[in-house]
Design a protein around this motif. Sequence first.
Motif, short mmCIF file in Angstrom:
data_model
loop_
_atom_site.label_atom_id
_atom_site.label_comp_id
_atom_site.label_asym_id
_atom_site.label_seq_id
_atom_site.Cartn_x
_atom_site.Cartn_y
_atom_site.Cartn_z
N ALA A 174 95.67 -1.17 -36.81
CA ALA A 174 94.70 -0.35 -37.73
C ALA A 174 94.88 -1.22 -39.06
N ALA A 175 96.04 -1.61 -39.53
CA ALA A 175 96.33 -2.13 -40.78
C ALA A 175 95.52 -3.52 -40.87
N GLU A 176 95.54 -4.26 -40.01
CA GLU A 176 94.90 -5.45 -39.84
C GLU A 176 93.59 -5.26 -39.94
N ARG A 177 92.88 -4.45 -39.01
CA ARG A 177 91.56 -3.92 -39.09
C ARG A 177 91.00 -3.59 -40.50
N ALA A 178 91.78 -2.90 -41.29
CA ALA A 178 91.32 -2.27 -42.40
C ALA A 178 91.14 -3.61 -43.33
N VAL A 179 91.93 -4.50 -43.35
CA VAL A 179 91.95 -5.75 -44.23
C VAL A 179 90.63 -6.53 -43.61
N ALA A 180 90.23 -6.63 -42.46
CA ALA A 180 89.41 -7.38 -41.81
C ALA A 180 87.78 -6.96 -42.36
N LEU A 181 87.96 -5.36 -42.14
CA LEU A 181 86.63 -4.64 -42.79
C LEU A 181 86.29 -4.83 -44.43
N THR A 182 87.39 -4.72 -44.87
CA THR A 182 87.47 -4.93 -46.40
C THR A 182 86.85 -6.07 -46.91
N ALA A 183 87.57 -7.38 -46.16
CA ALA A 183 86.91 -8.64 -46.38
C ALA A 183 85.78 -8.94 -46.06
N SER A 184 85.10 -8.33 -44.97
CA SER A 184 83.93 -8.49 -44.69
C SER A 184 82.81 -7.77 -45.72
N LEU A 185 83.05 -6.62 -46.18
CA LEU A 185 82.54 -6.00 -47.26
C LEU A 185 82.39 -6.70 -48.37
N LEU A 186 83.35 -7.16 -48.89
CA LEU A 186 83.45 -7.97 -50.09
C LEU A 186 82.76 -9.20 -49.97
N ASP A 187 82.56 -9.73 -48.72
CA ASP A 187 81.87 -11.05 -48.49
C ASP A 187 80.23 -10.96 -48.73
N ASP A 188 79.95 -9.64 -48.99
CA ASP A 188 78.34 -9.77 -49.28
C ASP A 188 77.91 -9.18 -50.37
N ASP A 189 76.65 -9.52 -51.03
CA ASP A 189 76.27 -8.99 -52.13
C ASP A 189 76.15 -7.33 -52.16
N PRO A 190 76.25 -6.89 -53.26
CA PRO A 190 76.41 -7.28 -54.60
C PRO A 190 78.18 -7.44 -54.97
N LEU A 191 78.81 -7.38 -53.69
CA LEU A 191 80.16 -7.17 -54.19
C LEU A 191 80.92 -8.65 -54.07
N ARG A 192 80.23 -9.75 -53.54
CA ARG A 192 80.61 -11.03 -53.18
C ARG A 192 81.40 -11.65 -54.43
N ASP A 193 80.87 -11.65 -55.56
CA ASP A 193 81.23 -12.16 -56.86
C ASP A 193 82.14 -11.35 -57.68
N CYS A 194 82.57 -10.33 -57.29
CA CYS A 194 83.39 -9.37 -58.04
C CYS A 194 84.83 -9.62 -58.37
N GLY A 195 85.27 -10.37 -57.27
CA GLY A 195 86.63 -10.73 -57.34
C GLY A 195 87.39 -11.36 -56.32
N THR A 196 88.59 -11.60 -56.28
CA THR A 196 89.42 -12.41 -54.86
C THR A 196 90.26 -11.55 -54.23
N LEU A 197 90.23 -11.51 -53.13
CA LEU A 197 91.08 -10.62 -52.41
C LEU A 197 92.07 -11.47 -51.55
N ASP A 198 93.18 -11.06 -51.62
CA ASP A 198 94.54 -11.87 -51.00
C ASP A 198 94.82 -10.89 -50.02
N PRO A 199 94.40 -11.45 -48.77
CA PRO A 199 94.42 -10.31 -47.30
C PRO A 199 96.00 -10.19 -47.09
N ALA A 200 96.80 -11.12 -47.39
CA ALA A 200 98.24 -10.97 -46.87
C ALA A 200 98.91 -10.04 -47.62
N VAL A 201 98.63 -9.41 -49.00
CA VAL A 201 99.33 -8.36 -49.47
C VAL A 201 98.92 -6.97 -49.09
#
Length: 245
Positions: free
Chosen positions: A188-215
Amino acid sequence: MPQEPMAATLGRSAAVGPFFSVRTGAGSPRDQGFLPLAELYGEGASPALRSRVDTVAMRLGTAERRVAASLVQQGLAGRLWSIALAPAVLAGRVPDLGGDALWWHPDRSTPDELWLPSPSPLGPDAEEDLTSRLRAAVLHGHLMPLHRAISAVTPISARVLWGNAASALVGTLRVLHGWCRKTGHPDAAERAVALTASLLDDDPLRDCGTLDPAVPEFSRRSCCLYYRVPGGGLCGDCVLRRPGR
């Protein structure tokens, strides 16, 4: 095997922490001071939202209404992401958070008090993936109209508001990820990271910052303005923490 009621799914998600809790069950929300969030999103400046911004400005001791507006929006964004992302991660389901169905109490905060009297899942699970349903429920259903509503209350940078939305999402992720790891749910922890990364990879959130998924952790490209509050400081993901800013 039939799935559990959505209210039960939300109840299990609430174990993550107070930001992940939403009141469910029948009642008379308006009689208890709640407003449907859809009422904030109409034409012009919402009186309830204007009052909330003024109250927060007074409590923080700031004369800058844009600072209070930024923090009001970020706090509500955090609540919306939390009550949607946790059930998606833990149960593969996203609640229907339609603006007319989800109620908010304008006089209570930290965290904002929300009430979903008749919780139901957002569409049949087979029709859309979780990322699409999260976008529909939170980003399109609330954060875009909230962006317009906040801007009607006081002038504020769109870059600040979308940075807040992204930061609130990653803040939700960090709490949920930590809880999943602590309680023995690494998948579930890995799924949370994957979903968040996917949401951040689309407008209007795409250029808001950089996610380090390892942390996981986030470095945003804007500032929520909290440093302008008397006695305030810089948030952990703030752009102003980086050299040269």
